[in-house]
Design a protein around this motif. Sequence first.
Motif, PDB file in Angstrom:
ATOM      1  N   THR A  35       1.042  -1.256   0.047  1.00 13.00           N
ATOM      2  CA  THR A  35      -0.003  -0.079  -0.070  1.00 13.00           C
ATOM      3  C   THR A  35       0.866   1.298  -0.046  1.00 13.00           C
ATOM      4  O   THR A  35       1.895   1.073   0.668  1.00 13.00           O
ATOM      5  CB  THR A  35      -0.925   0.109   1.309  1.00 13.00           C
ATOM      6  N   THR A  36       0.290   2.312  -0.572  1.00  8.54           N
ATOM      7  CA  THR A  36       0.936   3.691  -0.457  1.00  8.54           C
ATOM      8  C   THR A  36       1.179   3.990   0.868  1.00  8.54           C
ATOM      9  O   THR A  36       2.308   4.646   1.306  1.00  8.54           O
ATOM     10  CB  THR A  36       0.201   4.623  -1.106  1.00  8.54           C
ATOM     11  N   GLN A  37       0.563   3.770   1.825  1.00  3.66           N
ATOM     12  CA  GLN A  37       0.564   4.127   3.291  1.00  3.66           C
ATOM     13  C   GLN A  37       1.873   3.592   3.904  1.00  3.66           C
ATOM     14  O   GLN A  37       2.606   3.795   4.638  1.00  3.66           O
ATOM     15  CB  GLN A  37      -0.717   4.032   4.153  1.00  3.66           C
ATOM     16  N   GLU A  38       1.934   2.081   3.397  1.00  2.68           N
ATOM     17  CA  GLU A  38       3.178   1.287   4.052  1.00  2.68           C
ATOM     18  C   GLU A  38       4.463   1.717   3.425  1.00  2.68           C
ATOM     19  O   GLU A  38       5.387   2.095   3.719  1.00  2.68           O
ATOM     20  CB  GLU A  38       3.218  -0.163   3.764  1.00  2.68           C
ATOM     21  N   PHE A  39       4.380   1.931   1.875  1.00  2.12           N
ATOM     22  CA  PHE A  39       5.687   2.210   1.089  1.00  2.12           C
ATOM     23  C   PHE A  39       6.144   3.722   1.527  1.00  2.12           C
ATOM     24  O   PHE A  39       7.322   3.990   1.833  1.00  2.12           O
ATOM     25  CB  PHE A  39       5.219   2.094  -0.167  1.00  2.12           C
TER      26      PHE A  39
END
Length: 594
Positions: A35-39
């Motif tokens: 996910t973009t939040q994780e990356f």
Amino acid sequence: MMKFTTTDYIIFVFLLLLSSGIGLFHAFTGGKQRTTQEFLLADRSMSFLPVALSLLATFQSAVAILGVPSEIYRFGTEYWFLGCSYILGLVIPAHIFIPVFYRLKLTSTYEYLELRFNKTVRICGTLTFIFQMVIYMGVVLYAPALALNAVTGFDLWGAVLTMGLVCTLYTTLGGLKAVIWTDVFQTFIMFAGQLAVIIVGAVKVGGMGEVWRIASENGKISGINWNPDPFERHSFWALAIGGIFMMLSLYGVNQAQVQRYLSSKTKKEAIRSCYAVFPCQQIVLALGCLMGLVMFAYYKENEATDLQKLSSSDQMVLYFVMDILKDLPGLPGLFVACLFSGALSTISSAFNSLATVTMADLIKPYFPGITEARATLLSKLLALGYGLLCLGMAYISSLMGSVLQAALSIFGMVGGPLLGLFCLGMFFPFANSTGAITGLVAGLIMAFWIGIGSFVSNLKTNPPLLANTTGIPDTGNLTTAVMTTLLTSASTKSPTGLKKFYSLSYMWYSAHNSTTVIIVGLIVSLLTGPMKGQDVNPRTIYPVLPKLLFFLPENYKKKLNCGVQFGRKSDRSSVEIASDSETSGHHRHTTPVP
């Protein structure tokens, strides 16, 4: 020219492999960067200590490791007083900028500018930041490789490509979590490398007491210079007050640093990271200064014949390291690993922050229907693309020659106006979008006018090295300029007219440029029709005057709010929601209440 031994190469390669390994580990564990939040934000799951060490590593670049000892060697310990600015330079972000950014649940710092002003201001801020970082990261990659090549014969483009590709690999695969944990590892490498040089150098001189005596007898231990003249290169006021603005532009509003705050589990963890980085910064500054004193004392006692061959005072740090550690296999490799750790931590932060602002500010707003999987893949491709662009910028840096200093200075010239833009929005509720854009443009024009004027002026009147023990021709202190804000202006002649204007101490540049943005922005806002308080999102404002004048009656403090409705129900509920999510550990991206 001094050569690496097999042991040195092993230690250096071990650093690169371990950095890559951390990236691979985070690519294949946890959420696997899906996910973009994780990356981009490490899933907002980081605790304060790794965030603090990552903040430190990003600030402590390779150019600082080379530049601070060189500064102390040439001009004495006056630069050490910069540490005074660290207190307010970190307390203000901790209690003003971080709470505002964190409660808005931003991904990009420049989202704030749209919430406070409009989309045009946001795009202007984003493009300014991208310009700043793209120029900077190529130079940060090339400068240490050039110094290493000049002193050791280490293949120049081999070093550039190795650093660039390793950094691109772990940033693209592991995301911000890999960048932060790699920074933690690289911070300890930096400490170890500098400590090794200081200890071995001090032993060879006869102990730290002897180092201090030699430095003292030769006027290198500076007292406090209370001269308030802003044209004085270094004074207590320039370092302590001007340094605060420099720190705010880095730790208050710079995307690379703010992104680390936003990756914290809670707002409290983000604030703790600011406090935790303070003692670490003092230690780093002390190590750099001590290395400069040891270097001066060593060459005062031991004549060196090869120094004339060096083309820049910045190369002297590496020459000194190779000179004193040549009989200790492995330690030169440790210091070079320390140097490259500084470069890797800074560049990886640049890649990640550039990918973040490009995705959040330039892609997602125009493609709102993009799927999470596609957005994450695109974020990784952006990080990869910026990594390759960094290699291209390193090649352009190699063609610049003496203009290299000007390219490095752009980092400082852009940082001040961006700080002014955020302060204009956060502290002045009546400032409007027209004032914000006009102020930013005025600040950038002023910054480049003084910066380029100072650079051209200094080319004609380069200051001599203050130490008579070297034959190094002075080409200006390439790296201290990056670490702070701009080129030094230490001419012994008293300039007049425009040259006097250009000789403004580089430590005041960030303060001068940010103040220009605020003053022009406020004047234009008043002339074009100030914003009404009820039209301003209260969550984007920090009521600085009511806080400072807390002793006034409530009705007077309300007037100081300029009509901003801080107590309205919708605002209270949104703050409570954000507060609840922090407490419960749920970190969904919520759209701020307008």
